[in-house]
Design an enzyme around this catalytic site. Structure first.
Site, mmCIF file in Angstrom:
data_model
loop_
_atom_site.group_PDB
_atom_site.id
_atom_site.type_symbol
_atom_site.label_atom_id
_atom_site.label_comp_id
_atom_site.label_asym_id
_atom_site.label_seq_id
_atom_site.Cartn_x
_atom_site.Cartn_y
_atom_site.Cartn_z
ATOM 1 N N ARG A 284 0.869 -1.189 0.000
ATOM 2 C CA ARG A 284 0.000 0.000 0.000
ATOM 3 C C ARG A 284 0.903 1.236 0.000
ATOM 4 N NH1 ARG A 284 -5.078 0.056 3.768
ATOM 5 N NH2 ARG A 284 -5.733 1.482 2.116
ATOM 6 N N GLN B 35 -15.217 1.544 7.052
ATOM 7 C CA GLN B 35 -14.436 1.350 8.283
ATOM 8 C C GLN B 35 -15.114 2.001 9.492
ATOM 9 O OE1 GLN B 35 -13.179 2.301 5.356
ATOM 10 N NE2 GLN B 35 -11.076 1.654 5.059
ATOM 11 N N ASP C 66 -2.485 9.150 7.609
ATOM 12 C CA ASP C 66 -1.638 8.150 6.942
ATOM 13 C C ASP C 66 -0.273 8.711 6.576
ATOM 14 O OD1 ASP C 66 -4.516 7.099 6.479
ATOM 15 O OD2 ASP C 66 -3.147 5.423 6.136
ATOM 16 N N LYS D 182 -7.989 8.990 5.221
ATOM 17 C CA LYS D 182 -9.062 8.322 4.477
ATOM 18 C C LYS D 182 -9.903 9.312 3.668
ATOM 19 C CE LYS D 182 -9.649 4.860 4.064
ATOM 20 N NZ LYS D 182 -9.145 4.180 2.863
HETATM 21 O O1 MRU Z 1 -7.538 2.379 4.094
HETATM 22 P P1 MRU Z 1 -7.328 2.294 5.583
HETATM 23 O O2 MRU Z 1 -8.484 1.670 6.294
HETATM 24 O O3 MRU Z 1 -6.009 1.665 5.916
HETATM 25 O O4 MRU Z 1 -7.258 3.818 6.047
HETATM 26 C C1 MRU Z 1 -7.060 4.076 7.409
HETATM 27 C C2 MRU Z 1 -7.070 5.520 7.736
HETATM 28 O O5 MRU Z 1 -7.212 6.363 6.886
HETATM 29 C C3 MRU Z 1 -6.783 5.863 9.164
HETATM 30 O O6 MRU Z 1 -7.457 7.031 9.530
HETATM 31 C C4 MRU Z 1 -5.269 6.089 9.335
HETATM 32 O O7 MRU Z 1 -4.557 5.010 8.826
HETATM 33 C C5 MRU Z 1 -4.902 6.314 10.742
HETATM 34 S S1 MRU Z 1 -5.005 4.860 11.709
HETATM 35 C C6 MRU Z 1 -4.483 5.178 13.272
#
Ligand code: MRU
Length: 378
Positions: free
Chosen positions: A89, A196, A237, A248
């Protein structure tokens, strides 16, 4: 927490399969690095810090299971696994940060020998895991004072125990405030297309008996207008040097809405989410995922066949819309470009994480949108 997001089992890595939540609590045993990489790619495990921990454990598992007599062959085979992890990713920088930490241990093989390096790699993966829980608790300690009795707190996606080694970042702040006896209400945005917020954040909070209401993403503005929300807490992220934050998809819209309604919008993240090699959010690589995530719901088509679809998994919130960034070192306020660098430059633990001259996890020249295999995009 009543569950473990990820666990090192000595001969395998055990992952709570988040694709099945909340209907089923089922664990996936990954017996080799490729199955860990697949679990990250298919989002059985997700969330920036959790992805980093999984990658580190995958590398440790691979190193432990190979038999080489020459350090060069050991490095070559383990480096291949590091590369496999890097390809899973692209947006969460914690992944590259964790792989880099493992890579630095691997380099010690010439002085330590193969067997000792294997032991050190396992130890490093476990350290990354343990540090993450500690860091999240510290973040919670700083952030809890921002929540007041009676608040309506909106969060997006899942930045909880499921997205980390445990406790969570944005949800960690919520847990810490709850532990202090504060009473408030959480609104969890459903987070299309992977849900999520509806599936994972709601599941975590229901288990913790924290009052939570799930809303669809397009309801946030109206709730703000009606005065139901007075604080927004989101994870991250990747945070660029100027404070621009990738999180996200949908986070940016919430930040704009918050600004309009005068509601403080906080980013909650560990220092490992900072990418000081990037001057601004424009340089953050944004993952584009399979169009089926948008065209289908639980296997059933919801759009006309052949329609054009765009599925970026993240967006970037400009630093101007962010009130402050809550980290394990404290709450970082504006100007972010000065305060983030100051924090990075002084404490030893930070310089260890980003040694000067360290190679950029993904350089400026590689900022073209990432596409997963099979994805057609818009
Ligand atoms: O695609 P994902 O579910 O991995 O995205 C997760 C997010 O965007 C979270 O907000 C981010 O990783 C922070 S997790 C502590």
């Amino acid at each position: 927490m009543k569950f473990k997001t990820i666990e090192w089992k000595g001969d395998r890595v055990r992952i709570l399969d988040q694709r099945r939540l909340p209907q089923e609590v089922r664990y996936l045993d990954c017996w080799d690095a490729s199955s860990v990489a697949e679990a990250i790619r298919t989002m059985a495990i997700r969330g920036a810090p959790a992805i980093g921990v999984a990658a580190a454990m995958g590398i440790a598992l691979a190193a432990k299971n190979v038999h080489f007599r020459h350090p060069r062959s050991f490095i070559k085979s383990t480096e291949k696994v590091c590369e496999e992890m890097r390809q899973t990713r692209p947006t969460a920088v914690n992944l590259f940060w964790a792989v880099d930490r493992m890579r630095r241990i691997l380099d010690q093989v010439h002085t330590l020998g193969i067997e000792k390096t294997k032991t050190k790699l396992v130890r490093e993966a476990l350290r990354i895991y343990e540090e993450d829980v500690e860091v999240n608790r510290k973040i919670g300690g700083y952030g809890k004072k921002l929540i007041k009795n009676g608040d309506g707190v909106l969060t997006h996606c899942n930045a909880g125990a499921l997205a980390t080694a445990g406790y969570g970042t944005a949800l960690g702040v919520i847990y810490a405030a709850r532990d202090e006896g504060k009473r408030f209400h959480v609104f969890s945005g459903e987070t299309r297309p992977q849900l999520q917020g509806a599936r994972l954040t709601a599941w975590e909070l229901v288990q913790e008996k924290i009052p939570v209401t799930v809303i669809t993403d397009n309801m946030a503005g109206w709730l703000m207008k009606k005065g139901k929300i007075n604080l927004v807490l989101v994870g991250a992220d990747r945070i660029a040097r100027n404070g621009d934050t990738a999180n996200k998809i949908g986070t940016y819209s919430l930040a704009v809405l918050s600004k309009y309604h005068g509601i403080p919008f906080y980013v909650v993240a560990p220092i490992s989410t900072l990418d000081l090699t990037l001057a601004s959010g424009w340089d953050i690589p944004i993952e584009e995922r399979e169009i089926q995530e948008v065209t289908h719901f639980r296997g059933n088509p919801i759009t006309p066949k052949g329609v054009s679809v765009f599925n970026p998994a993240f967006d970037v919130t400009p630093h101007g819309l962010i009130h402050a960034i809550i980290t394990e070192k404290g709450i970082i306020r504006k100007p972010f470009h000065k305060n983030l660098e100051k924090m990075f430059a002084t404490p030893k633990s930070c310089t260890e994480r980003f040694p000067s001259g360290a190679e950029a996890p993904l350089g400026r020249s590689q900022t073209v949108p990432y596409r997963t295999r099979n994805s057609k995009g818009a």
